[in-house]
Design an enzyme around this catalytic site. Sequence first.
Site: not given
Lengths: 202, 202
Positions: B69-70, B152, B154-155
Amino acid sequence: MEIIVASRNSAKVAELMKLLSPLDIKVLSLEDFPDLPEVVEDGDTYEENAVKKARQVAEAAGKIALADDSGIEVDALQGEPGIKSARFGGEEFTDHERNMKLLKMLEKVPDDERGATFQCRVAIAGPDKLLKVVEGICRGAITREPRGGGGFGYDPIFTPVEYHQTFAELSPEVKNRISHRGRALEKAALFLEGYVYSERKE
Amino acid sequence: MEIIVASRNSAKVAELMKLLSPLDIKVLSLEDFPDLPEVVEDGDTYEENAVKKARQVAEAAGKIALADDSGIEVDALQGEPGIKSARFGGEEFTDHERNMKLLKMLEKVPDDERGATFQCRVAIAGPDKLLKVVEGICRGAITREPRGGGGFGYDPIFTPVEYHQTFAELSPEVKNRISHRGRALEKAALFLEGYVYSERKE
């Protein structure tokens, strides 16, 4: 599980023990095995030296052994002293003499060209085979004079990136979190934790 | 050994598989288990969500499962969206809509106050118990507009410290080495490597 830290440097053994202390592993040092032969560190790379030490101790003692080799690579000296860091200036030099010699060589190097990299490799070997080698790196700069009483080796003349204090001034907690050895040992500890976990389950 | 990556996000699964590929482990995804129930990510922390996902999948499938989870914590928003990053703006938002909403909220924030931290926790669970939780963090800043087509989430609007490119512009190799998820997965991989190593020895 028991693991031998293959070193006679008491400051280094204490640092290693502290880093491995969260694990369910009994850490022994070479002091517990006074009869083991001295390992000659004559490899061409940190990895070679670390593997040689870990293997020899693991085979002689019949237990898992962990060994590290490290060095400091100074940009302005094209990576020297590097693999020769521990013997830089001569075997008989004290840490302080080594640091003063290095500072003297860098006397005319300006502040923005004093970059250096601490390198560390940690090898873990079992009695019959090598298990794993991991790497830790810490980038920083060489000071103009030694500062601080903690640590050992080149710690008093190295400031890690994003810090103004030297490794010898930083608390052991901070140093162990960001140092080349701390980073390599964090990886070694994760490997050993998985190893132990799997053993315990049987 | 087989391990299930508990995610249906194909970009994330591909990233995880790539990071775990050096190990002697067969990596499966939730696509290989179409009947497993959806896990609701309603924990208050990254760790809670990662553990919940890993546990539920491991129990349902009877195999070791890995879940992450991030989230992204923006300084100027006092750490928001954080744990809510994946649902920020609403479940129906696309990644791009989420990024545009965040950029809009930060429109008046000056360049030197756009700091942000990517957080990641990876949990590894066996069919009967939790094995390990590891952490990865990546510090950086939010851009003024989305840039790059890789990655993918917020990259495209995050530049890691010491880089001018966004995570979506950097090569997958570089991103995986320095990213929050890459760092956590490196630790998870070391744990699994020790685990597998010990199993193989039997």
